[in-house]
Design an enzyme around this catalytic site. Structure first.
Site, mmCIF file in Angstrom:
data_model
loop_
_atom_site.group_PDB
_atom_site.id
_atom_site.type_symbol
_atom_site.label_atom_id
_atom_site.label_comp_id
_atom_site.label_asym_id
_atom_site.label_seq_id
_atom_site.Cartn_x
_atom_site.Cartn_y
_atom_site.Cartn_z
ATOM 1 C CE LYS A 102 53.151 25.728 33.619
ATOM 2 N NZ LYS A 102 52.086 25.637 34.065
ATOM 3 C CG HIS A 105 43.504 23.755 34.093
ATOM 4 N ND1 HIS A 105 42.803 24.611 33.204
ATOM 5 C CD2 HIS A 105 44.311 22.866 33.170
ATOM 6 C CE1 HIS A 105 43.209 24.352 31.951
ATOM 7 N NE2 HIS A 105 44.075 23.440 32.010
ATOM 8 C CE LYS A 111 50.918 27.886 27.418
ATOM 9 N NZ LYS A 111 50.543 26.366 27.517
ATOM 10 C CD GLU A 140 42.887 23.661 27.956
ATOM 11 O OE1 GLU A 140 42.966 24.922 28.325
ATOM 12 O OE2 GLU A 140 43.243 22.675 28.913
ATOM 13 C CG ASN A 172 46.973 26.572 36.028
ATOM 14 O OD1 ASN A 172 47.383 25.909 34.982
ATOM 15 N ND2 ASN A 172 47.761 26.825 37.100
ATOM 16 C CG HIS A 209 43.840 17.957 38.682
ATOM 17 N ND1 HIS A 209 43.978 17.547 39.900
ATOM 18 C CD2 HIS A 209 44.976 17.750 38.307
ATOM 19 C CE1 HIS A 209 44.859 16.593 40.109
ATOM 20 N NE2 HIS A 209 45.653 16.735 39.048
ATOM 21 N NE ARG A 218 74.926 18.785 33.625
ATOM 22 C CZ ARG A 218 76.115 18.146 33.554
ATOM 23 N NH1 ARG A 218 76.778 18.410 32.372
ATOM 24 N NH2 ARG A 218 76.572 17.294 34.464
ATOM 25 C CG HIS A 236 43.197 18.119 30.358
ATOM 26 N ND1 HIS A 236 43.268 18.208 31.576
ATOM 27 C CD2 HIS A 236 43.462 19.106 29.742
ATOM 28 C CE1 HIS A 236 43.684 19.368 31.935
ATOM 29 N NE2 HIS A 236 44.017 20.030 30.635
ATOM 30 N NE ARG A 255 52.820 28.796 31.487
ATOM 31 C CZ ARG A 255 53.961 28.234 30.850
ATOM 32 N NH1 ARG A 255 54.938 28.846 30.754
ATOM 33 N NH2 ARG A 255 53.885 27.074 29.869
ATOM 34 C CD GLU A 305 51.544 28.267 36.852
ATOM 35 O OE1 GLU A 305 51.845 27.659 35.781
ATOM 36 O OE2 GLU A 305 51.089 27.716 37.696
HETATM 37 N N1 GLY Z 1 48.901 24.560 30.386
HETATM 38 C C1 GLY Z 1 49.108 25.602 31.274
HETATM 39 C C2 GLY Z 1 50.315 26.261 31.182
HETATM 40 O O1 GLY Z 1 51.208 26.129 30.152
HETATM 41 O O2 GLY Z 1 50.811 27.261 32.019
#
Ligand code: GLY
Length: 367
Positions: A141, A247, A225, A183, A244, A251, A119, A265, A240, A235
């Site tokens: 993430k 993206h 970031k 990025e 994107n 994407h 957990r 990417h 957050r 998010e």
């Molecule tokens: N790569 C986008 C984020 O970490 O929210």
């Protein structure tokens, strides 16, 4: 050495950026935790390049290496199950430590294993690509791909540290440096026009491997970031989501090229950011000169700015929109787009009519 703080209360951590970090890994780990067991998760490609250095750095902790096959294909249930089984066979506890040594695939997969084994256990990100250093290793993430799409299964689980040793970038192919650079540019475009101007002035240097330029760009990106993640970890507040930028368009391009090495990417994100600016200009939100300035910069850095440059067919507009609709960011109020009022001023736009997106794509694919 630069330390960037990610302020998340009890889950706060530092991103350390600099040269020679792996050599200090043992002492760094001892300052963070008192693990009984340490496992290093990596892939066969990265293991050949960097594992001995990290094993040596962590030798006082007697780490166990777990080596997975390289490539995006490992980021799924099969390798997750194998990894979890190996960790349970090692009898890890929640206070033991996993170290993810690799790019986004290894970081996301290892982070997710860390989120679910017992957990939730401690893990440290040791990114080995520029893209992972400035994006995927930071912010918690984690997850895997499934048959239904990429990153659809996962968890928010913060690492206890990120060690971005820029020496590891020496072996990174030029194409991947450029993809990671996209990025970096993103952070300037979102909210920092001065950093964007720094990028224009320093990209050539950075892409040639200049350490000072790389360290500055990685630190500035991680600061940006970290601030966004601290403000909106999950998010939920349209903050957050700004990460994107590029993206949603990107994407769709990746999906259209089958998520293959035809388009990395970061390369897709570069085109997607240029498209977001062109679309913003078409909607009268952003000066066309800003979109042109971005196109010129991406191309001068050796990145693409138009889908046609990546071999996307001129008749792909409807398919690209269909890919967007499958995007995980689709919500009950539609597909949010990250658009811009100008360089350094991105925002979340909701309720953008899809016909307008299609009309833009038809024009953009003809360029
Ligand atoms: N790569 C986008 C984020 O970490 O929210």
């Amino acid at each position: 050495m630069i330390d960037v703080h990610v302020g998340l209360g009890a889950r706060s951590y530092s991103i350390s950026i600099g040269s020679g970090i792996l050599a200090e890994a043992g002492a760094r780990l001892s300052n963070l935790a008192k693990p009984r067991r340490v496992a290093i998760v990596t892939d066969a490609h990265v293991a050949a390049l960097h594992l001995p250095r990290l094993m040596e750095g962590l030798k006082d902790h007697a780490p166990t290496p777990i080596i997975l096959p390289p490539g995006e294909g490992s980021k799924g249930f099969a390798q997750l199950e194998r990894l979890v089984d190996e960790l349970l066979a090692l009898e890890v506890t929640r206070s033991d430590v996993l170290v993810a040594l690799g790019g986004g695939v290894i970081g996301d997969l290892t982070g997710f294993a860390a989120a679910i084994v017992k957990r939730g256990m401690n893990f440290i990100q040791v990114p080995t690509t520029l893209l992972a250093m400035v994006d995927s290793s930071v912010g918690g993430k984690t997850g895997i791909n499934t048959r239904a799409g990429k990153n659809l299964v996962g968890a928010f689980h913060q690492p206890i540290a990120v060690w971005a040793d820029i020496d590891l970038l020496e072996s990174l192919p030029d194409r991947e440096m450029k993809a990671g650079y996209a990025e970096i540019v993103k952070y300037g475009l979102i909210a920092d026009p001065a950093f964007y101007a720094w990028c224009e002035a320093n990209a050539a240097h950075l892409l040639k491997g200049n350490r000072e330029a790389i360290s500055h760009a990685v630190a500035q990106s991680c600061r940006a970031k970290a601030a966004i993640v601290a403000a909106d970890e999950r998010e939920t507040d349209d903050i957050r989501a700004l990460l994107n930028l590029g993206h949603t368009f990107g994407h769709a391009l990746e999906a259209e090229t089958g998520f293959s090495s035809r388009l990395l990417h970061g390369e897709a994100v570069a085109i997607g950011m240029a498209q977001a600016f062109r679309f913003s200009a078409r909607r009268g939100l952003c000066p066309p000169a800003d979109a042109e300035r971005l196109t010129a910069h991406l191309q001068s850095a050796g990145l693409m700015a138009f889908p046609g440059e990546a071999g996307i067919a001129p008749d792909a507009a409807d398919r690209l929109v269909a890919h967007m609709l499958h995007d995980k960011k689709m919500t009950s109020s539609g597909l949010p787009f990250i658009l811009a009022r100008g360089i350094g001023d991105a925002f979340v736009a909701k309720g953008v009519p899809l016909e307008e997106v299609t009309a833009f794509l038809v024009e953009d694919l003809a360029r």
